[in-house]
Design an enzyme around this catalytic site. Structure first.
Site, PDB file in Angstrom:
ATOM      1  N   ASP A  13       1.135  -1.090  -0.470  1.00 45.24           N
ATOM      2  CA  ASP A  13      -0.456   0.192  -0.029  1.00 45.24           C
ATOM      3  C   ASP A  13       0.590   1.500   0.235  1.00 45.24           C
ATOM      4  OD1 ASP A  13      -2.440   0.418  -0.333  1.00 45.24           O
ATOM      5  OD2 ASP A  13      -3.234  -0.063   1.989  1.00 45.24           O
ATOM      6  N   HIS A  30       4.138   2.936  -8.340  1.00 54.13           N
ATOM      7  CA  HIS A  30       3.758   1.515  -8.330  1.00 54.13           C
ATOM      8  C   HIS A  30       5.161   1.337  -8.834  1.00 54.13           C
ATOM      9  CE1 HIS A  30      -0.101   1.729  -7.415  1.00 54.13           C
ATOM     10  NE2 HIS A  30      -1.479   2.088  -8.755  1.00 54.13           N
ATOM     11  N   LEU A 124      13.902 -18.612   0.202  1.00 54.02           N
ATOM     12  CA  LEU A 124      13.118 -17.947   0.450  1.00 54.02           C
ATOM     13  C   LEU A 124      11.575 -18.591  -0.503  1.00 54.02           C
ATOM     14  CD1 LEU A 124      11.181 -15.756   1.744  1.00 54.02           C
ATOM     15  CD2 LEU A 124      11.633 -13.941  -0.181  1.00 54.02           C
TER      16      LEU A 124
END
Ligand code: FPP
Length: 178
Positions: A13, A30, A124
């Protein structure tokens, strides 16, 4: 020594606010978010974190303007392509959660390519929520289970918490830490 959580979930966000504060177009916000994620993945993997989920595009996000949705789809395609090219230099495994049918085919194909290319990585695990909504996930899960009941493969009484977990997009992924 600090104990690491096993799973961190991040809502991407603030991109719009970041750009607005700097009098920049939202698309640049973005892009900056996507760049931040790239670095975050490297750092999280280096730290030894096992699971990270990022919320990249929600089922609600289709309601944004055509221009913004199109820019976001383009950005996602660009970065998924970048992760494919970078795959041999990292030990990060990537997959996607969310409804796939409504995602443009060219992006969907790249998502599948990335999942396949990184499937044997042991570091990960980055789970990217794309066209993801919790109600939509529950709906699709219920449909999968209901089809098995209808086909006579299971009875209603066989439905258990484990069966629900096994039919979620997040199958096999531990819950995020709170
Ligand atoms: C919310 O910011 C963010 C989004 C709707 C899109 C986030 C996705 C990316 C940056 C692409 C990431 C790339 C990959 C490969 C995962 P907002 O517009 O709601 O900002 P605001 O909270 O300031 O209004």
């Amino acid at each position: 020594m600090v104990e690491l959580p096993q799973h961190i979930a991040i809502i991407m966000d603030g991109n719009g606010r970041w750009a607005k504060k700097r009098f920049m177009p939202k698309a640049l916000g973005h892009r900056r978010g996507a760049e931040t994620l790239k670095q975050l993945c490297k750092d999280a993997d280096k730290l030894g974190l096992k699971h990270m989920t990022v919320y990249a595009f929600s089922t609600e996000n289709w309601k944004r303007s055509v221009e913004e949705v199109s820019a976001l789809m383009g950005l996602l395609k660009e970065y998924v392509g970048m992760y494919i090219r970078d795959n041999e230099n990292t030990n990060i495994k990537m997959d996607f959660i969310g409804e796939r049918e409504s995602i443009p085919q060219d992006l969907r194909e790249k998502m599948e390519e990335l999942e396949e290319a990184s499937s044997d990585k042991t570091g990960l695990q980055l789970h990217i929520a794309l066209n993801y909504g919790s109600r939509d996930e529950i709906k699709r899960t219920m449909q999968k289970i209901a089809k098995k009941v209808k086909a006579g493969e299971i009875s209603v009484d066989d439905i258990s918490e484990d069966m629900i977990s096994d039919n979620l997009d997040t199958k096999g992924i531990p819950d995020p830490n709170f």
